[in-house]
Design a protein around this motif. Structure first.
Motif, mmCIF file in Angstrom:
data_model
loop_
_atom_site.group_PDB
_atom_site.id
_atom_site.type_symbol
_atom_site.label_atom_id
_atom_site.label_comp_id
_atom_site.label_asym_id
_atom_site.label_seq_id
_atom_site.Cartn_x
_atom_site.Cartn_y
_atom_site.Cartn_z
ATOM 1 N N PHE A 19 0.833 -1.205 0.000
ATOM 2 C CA PHE A 19 0.000 0.000 0.000
ATOM 3 C C PHE A 19 0.865 1.251 0.000
ATOM 4 N N LYS A 20 0.401 2.286 -0.723
ATOM 5 C CA LYS A 20 0.999 3.616 -0.678
ATOM 6 C C LYS A 20 -0.147 4.627 -0.697
ATOM 7 N N GLU A 21 -0.043 5.643 0.154
ATOM 8 C CA GLU A 21 -1.103 6.650 0.179
ATOM 9 C C GLU A 21 -1.021 7.542 -1.047
ATOM 10 N N ARG A 22 0.210 7.914 -1.430
ATOM 11 C CA ARG A 22 0.444 8.710 -2.631
ATOM 12 C C ARG A 22 1.822 8.357 -3.183
ATOM 13 N N THR A 23 2.045 8.660 -4.446
ATOM 14 C CA THR A 23 3.338 8.376 -5.084
ATOM 15 C C THR A 23 4.210 9.621 -5.019
ATOM 16 N N LEU A 24 4.565 10.016 -3.814
ATOM 17 C CA LEU A 24 5.332 11.250 -3.636
ATOM 18 C C LEU A 24 6.831 11.028 -3.821
ATOM 19 N N ASP A 25 7.316 9.828 -3.492
ATOM 20 C CA ASP A 25 8.748 9.538 -3.562
ATOM 21 C C ASP A 25 9.012 8.568 -4.717
ATOM 22 N N LYS A 26 9.473 9.111 -5.848
ATOM 23 C CA LYS A 26 9.690 8.280 -7.035
ATOM 24 C C LYS A 26 10.706 7.169 -6.766
ATOM 25 N N TYR A 27 11.756 7.484 -6.020
ATOM 26 C CA TYR A 27 12.795 6.485 -5.761
ATOM 27 C C TYR A 27 12.229 5.326 -4.934
ATOM 28 N N ASP A 28 11.456 5.665 -3.903
ATOM 29 C CA ASP A 28 10.882 4.620 -3.049
ATOM 30 C C ASP A 28 9.928 3.731 -3.841
ATOM 31 N N ILE A 29 9.115 4.328 -4.693
ATOM 32 C CA ILE A 29 8.197 3.541 -5.519
ATOM 33 C C ILE A 29 8.982 2.635 -6.472
ATOM 34 N N GLY A 30 10.066 3.179 -7.036
ATOM 35 C CA GLY A 30 10.910 2.381 -7.919
ATOM 36 C C GLY A 30 11.483 1.164 -7.201
ATOM 37 N N CYS A 31 11.893 1.347 -5.930
ATOM 38 C CA CYS A 31 12.429 0.223 -5.147
ATOM 39 C C CYS A 31 11.373 -0.854 -4.934
ATOM 40 N N GLU A 32 10.121 -0.423 -4.726
ATOM 41 C CA GLU A 32 9.027 -1.387 -4.562
ATOM 42 C C GLU A 32 8.828 -2.194 -5.852
ATOM 43 N N LEU A 33 8.876 -1.516 -6.991
ATOM 44 C CA LEU A 33 8.700 -2.214 -8.262
ATOM 45 C C LEU A 33 9.846 -3.186 -8.518
ATOM 46 N N VAL A 34 11.062 -2.789 -8.139
ATOM 47 C CA VAL A 34 12.219 -3.673 -8.277
ATOM 48 C C VAL A 34 12.024 -4.930 -7.424
ATOM 49 N N ALA A 35 11.599 -4.731 -6.173
ATOM 50 C CA ALA A 35 11.421 -5.864 -5.258
ATOM 51 C C ALA A 35 10.375 -6.844 -5.781
ATOM 52 N N PHE A 36 9.269 -6.328 -6.295
ATOM 53 C CA PHE A 36 8.239 -7.201 -6.863
ATOM 54 C C PHE A 36 8.781 -7.974 -8.072
ATOM 55 N N SER A 37 9.540 -7.281 -8.924
ATOM 56 C CA SER A 37 10.061 -7.919 -10.138
ATOM 57 C C SER A 37 11.049 -9.022 -9.809
ATOM 58 N N ASN A 38 11.822 -8.845 -8.738
ATOM 59 C CA ASN A 38 12.802 -9.849 -8.339
ATOM 60 C C ASN A 38 12.171 -11.007 -7.566
ATOM 61 N N ALA A 39 10.934 -10.811 -7.114
ATOM 62 C CA ALA A 39 10.214 -11.885 -6.422
ATOM 63 C C ALA A 39 9.252 -12.530 -7.409
ATOM 64 N N HIS A 40 8.040 -12.768 -6.983
ATOM 65 C CA HIS A 40 7.055 -13.415 -7.848
ATOM 66 C C HIS A 40 5.966 -12.445 -8.289
ATOM 67 N N GLY A 41 6.345 -11.169 -8.370
ATOM 68 C CA GLY A 41 5.375 -10.160 -8.791
ATOM 69 C C GLY A 41 4.473 -9.742 -7.645
ATOM 70 N N GLY A 42 3.510 -8.867 -7.938
ATOM 71 C CA GLY A 42 2.590 -8.399 -6.889
ATOM 72 C C GLY A 42 1.805 -7.183 -7.343
ATOM 73 N N LYS A 43 1.116 -6.568 -6.389
ATOM 74 C CA LYS A 43 0.286 -5.389 -6.670
ATOM 75 C C LYS A 43 0.674 -4.253 -5.739
#
Length: 528
Positions: A19-43
């Motif tokens: 969960f994220k309330e808003r996409t204020l921190d582009k770097y932090d959101i990018g890290c979340e996308l990286v983590a999902f991609s390296n695992a089994h995906g997610g939402k």
């Protein structure tokens, strides 16, 4: 989809939903996308406070802005870039944005600062370990550890008899046409056998053509695992630790039996034989008929133990620096295999027979040395034995565990469950210094293990013959042995796989006074 997302919000964040309330921190959101991609995906759900779970809906204009921003982040802050699917969910007072990230096919992914992230429960963590990075590359098919080179190893470090057994099983029809069967095969040199299979080939050229030797002349890891004389000299963690505990705790310091590292040292075929010996001498035989003198069977079906053991040896992670661990407790047997299930497989998948081998090259060649079919039906066949088994796919510690529960009636108290062939009466006692893990007590246990293994025959047997010897740890009829081999009950087959093993002292009759008795069975000889 709306109901699913709302239910997940009530349940809170998990490894596959963030969960994220808003996409204020582009770097932090990018890290979340990286983590999902390296695992089994997610939402990634935008519009929900990740601390409280409270919905703070987005307006229409925020939805447009967030959607565009997520696409930019997926392209600019994830390396290599990824594609994401973005949906909106209507809620009271506005919208939620749901970004679906698939499991990556070009792992490992990293952020625009070069840091690799993976999921760690509902959070994420950085990855620095090369073995874990290699595991990601293996998972997506960009690296094959079984085809990697073994530094400084040469063809002289391989065992000739094991290579011969492999070639005999793989090229049996060709060798039969050339008359290289039975004694003729046993007496032939390895180079002669290779030349019969492919004209002009010696052992080295044959192994090159079969891809066990790389183009640069180095041995592959698969070659060392399958054929190595002293495999652990080159690959120290490619081994198994086997301990039979008194009690039900892995923290217990009293044990009934363990396999020494020196006794386990060797290739996969040797490890398989050693593990099966460990099982058959520590698990109990139970009566299957009412008569007191009726032959029993192993409390956990031998065929199931074969499938589980081969699964651990062939499908373990070759990147992780950890051994296979096999524990026998009073109430269960545990087989711990390094690496969680590969390629997004689930426990339900393997129960249904889905096969997606982690080590494809090893898997395709070990079939000629180890007893498995290679069609993914092993676990399903084991489950058909009606055993109480639990599978645990533990991604957080990168381990797959098979737990087979022993029937309560088969459990024996500490004093009556001693392992046979102990050194002397004093060493038979479970309580006291003789069976302590630490200090001098290991000397007694170690000498006991060496005594047991000193009876191991030195004469080389074929893979099928070794399997039959182990199979007959529990007395078997001729029909059962032939069924195990998948052969008809004909004289030539009985002579090759039963009569010859009895004559050589590997098997013995349960009724030797009457060799042709209708109830005749064969069991593994206690001494050679």
């Amino acid at each position: 989809m709306t109901n699913d997302i709302l239910e997940q919000i009530k349940a809170g964040e998990v490894s596959g939903v963030q969960f994220k309330e808003r996409t204020l921190d582009k770097y932090d959101i990018g890290c979340e996308l990286v983590a999902f991609s390296n695992a089994h995906g997610g939402k990634l759900v935008v519009g929900v406070n990740d601390k409280t779970g409270k919905i703070n809906a987005l307006s229409y204009s925020e939805v447009q802005e967030t959607t565009n921003l997520l696409s930019d982040i997926a392209s600019e802050n994830v390396v290599p870039s990824i594609l994401i699917n973005v949906d909106t969910v209507v809620v009271e007072d506005g919208y939620l944005v749901v970004a679906t990230i698939k499991e990556g096919v070009n792992k490992p992914y990293h952020d625009n600062k070069g840091i690799v992230w993976v999921k760690n429960g509902s959070d994420k963590r950085k990855v620095f370990d090369n073995a874990e990075l290699a595991e990601m590359m293996t998972d997506c098919g960009s690296f094959a550890p079984d085809e990697a080179s073994v530094k400084d190893a040469t063809i002289n470090d391989l065992d000739t008899n094991t290579i011969k057994a492999f070639l005999e099983n793989r090229f049996d029809k060709v060798l039969e046409k050339k008359g290289l069967v039975g004694d003729a095969f046993k007496e032939a040199s390895l180079d002669t056998i290779c030349s019969a299979i492919a004209k002009g080939h010696d052992c080295e050229r044959m192994l090159r053509n079969l891809r066990f030797i790389r183009p640069d002349g180095k041995l592959t890891m698969a070659a060392m695992l399958l054929f190595g004389k002293y495999t652990q000299r080159w690959l120290p963690v490619m081994t198994a630790k086997c301990i039979c505990f008194a009690g039900n705790s892995v923290g217990g310091k009293v044990f009934r039996d363990k396999v020494n590292d020196a006794d386990m040292e060797g290739n996969l075929l040797h490890q398989f034989d050693t593990i099966m010996d460990f099982f058959t001498r520590n698990l109990h035989n139970v009566q299957i008929r009412a008569e007191f003198n009726s032959m029993g069977k192993l409390e956990i079906p031998y065929s199931s133990l074969v499938e589980f053991t081969v699964n651990a040896l062939v499908h373990r992670s070759l990147n992780l620096k950890a051994p296979i661990r096999i524990f026998i407790f009073d109430n269960r047997v545990e087989i711990h295999s390094p690496g969680d299930l590969p390629n997004g497989l689930t426990v339900d998948d393997i129960k249904l027979g889905t096969s997606m081998p982690r080590n494809m090259f090893l898997f395709n060649n070990a079939i000629y040395l180890l007893p498995y079919t290679g069609v993914g039906s092993g676990i399903a066949r084991a489950l058909d034995e009606n055993i109480n088994v639990t599978f645990t796919n533990n991604a957080s510690v990168q381990e797959f565990v098979i737990t087979v529960w022993r029937e309560e009636s088969n459990q024996v108290d500490v004093e009556s469950n001693q392992v046979g062939n102990e050194v002397d009466t004093k060493s038979n006692q479970v309580e006291g210094k003789s069976n302590q893990v630490e200090g001098k007590s290991n000397q007694v246990q170690d000498s006991d293990t060496r005594l047991r293994h000193s009876d191991t025959p030195k004469v080389s047997l074929s893979n099928k013959q070794k399997d039959i010897v182990n199979f007959c740890s529990v007395p078997r009829t001729t029909a059962e042995i032939m069924e195990r081999l998948g052969l008809s009950n004909q004289t030539k087959n009985r002579e090759r796989y039963i009569t010859s093993l009895v004559a050589a002292g590997y098997l013995q009759m349960t009724n030797p006074e009457n060799p042709t008795a209708s109830n005749q069975k064969y069991k593994k000889a206690t001494t050679k």
